[in-house]
Design a protein around this motif. Sequence first.
Motif, short mmCIF file in Angstrom:
data_model
loop_
_atom_site.label_atom_id
_atom_site.label_comp_id
_atom_site.label_asym_id
_atom_site.label_seq_id
_atom_site.Cartn_x
_atom_site.Cartn_y
_atom_site.Cartn_z
N ALA A 116 -6.42 8.95 -0.28
CA ALA A 116 -6.32 7.52 0.02
C ALA A 116 -6.83 7.24 1.42
N VAL B 284 -3.74 11.24 2.86
CA VAL B 284 -3.97 9.89 3.37
C VAL B 284 -4.69 10.01 4.70
N VAL C 250 -5.17 13.22 -5.05
CA VAL C 250 -5.49 11.84 -4.69
C VAL C 250 -5.76 11.76 -3.19
N VAL D 2 -1.86 15.22 -2.44
CA VAL D 2 -2.17 13.87 -1.95
C VAL D 2 -2.56 13.96 -0.49
N LEU E 76 -8.22 -0.59 0.47
CA LEU E 76 -7.66 0.74 0.26
C LEU E 76 -8.50 1.46 -0.79
N THR E 77 -9.14 2.55 -0.38
CA THR E 77 -9.90 3.37 -1.31
C THR E 77 -9.03 4.48 -1.84
N LEU E 78 -9.04 4.66 -3.15
CA LEU E 78 -8.39 5.78 -3.81
C LEU E 78 -9.46 6.64 -4.45
N GLN F 245 0.83 -1.20 0.00
CA GLN F 245 0.00 0.00 0.00
C GLN F 245 0.87 1.26 0.00
N CYS G 79 3.84 5.95 7.05
CA CYS G 79 3.22 6.51 5.85
C CYS G 79 3.86 7.84 5.49
N LEU H 266 1.08 4.27 -2.88
CA LEU H 266 0.86 5.70 -2.60
C LEU H 266 2.08 6.53 -2.99
N PRO I 269 -7.07 3.90 3.89
CA PRO I 269 -6.88 2.47 4.15
C PRO I 269 -7.88 1.94 5.17
N ASP J 205 -5.82 8.05 7.80
CA ASP J 205 -5.73 6.81 8.58
C ASP J 205 -5.87 7.11 10.06
#
Length: 298
Positions: free
Chosen positions: A245, A219, A243, A217, A292-294, A90, A116, A94, A247, A221
């Motif tokens: 992301a 993320v 993007v 980008v 994992l959604t993008l 993952q 990450c 990314l 998880p 989480d």
Amino acid sequence: MTQPVPRLSVPAAVALGSAALGAAFVTGVFLGRRWPPWRWRRQQRLLPPEDSPLWQYLLSRSVREHPALRSLRLLTLEQPHGDSMLTSEQAQLLANLVRLVKAQKALDLGTFTGYCALALALALPPAGRVVTCEVDAGPPALGRPLWQQAEAEPKIDLRLRPALETLGELETLGELVTLGELETLGELVTLGELVTLGELETLDALLAAGEAGTFDVAVVDADKENCTAYYERCLQLLRPGGVLAIPRVLWQGEVLQPQKGDKEAECVRTLNERIWRDARVHISLLPLGDGLTLAFKI
């Protein structure tokens, strides 16, 4: 001399076939009552088991992990709840997306040890920056020596401060809220503290006046109970083409039928539905790790 194979008459064949079907039906009913299908699926990986030779081959011919990043991953796995971190595949995906969109600025909600954040920082250009947010000073302190070893620490902008202190500053000084402070406040629900609607509206207004539309980008989480709020804020922070992301969106299969009172599973399921119906993004939900959604902002 070969003995002739006995042939069944048509009625006998029909009877035998009916008996077999009947046995299969009874077995299926019994297993279905004892273990409903969704309970079976909950325990299954969508990909081969981690110890599968084929899966290990795939990783060995795919993952290129920086030595410091690998050390940080192994260190993180030794910590309580360390297995909830991004998987190596993952993280690499990314990082490659960071390179693909030529990102300069990334956001990481839920630093933990910074695995990450480090993966993103290593993929960013020298002038790039990762804003990463955490409320617990302990895990990032474990990871920082490895950020330094990878020579990526200057790119990692850790926003760490007590949430109540941040609230007090906002109320008494009226200062501009930084992105890290915003997300720290967003995580207050996890700490059992109260954020009023008026404060959230004020923070959103400050965000819109400051760093909205400047990130490439993001993320997410952090805690799942607030994942929808994080999603909406991140969409504002991302530029078109950015993007997002997320998880752990399969939540170990619990999203199929959340148990009564499992608020986290309900929130993840609700977020998945929301993203699927959201015309503001193009999406892919990948079966990597725990899902994992993008989401690509249109």
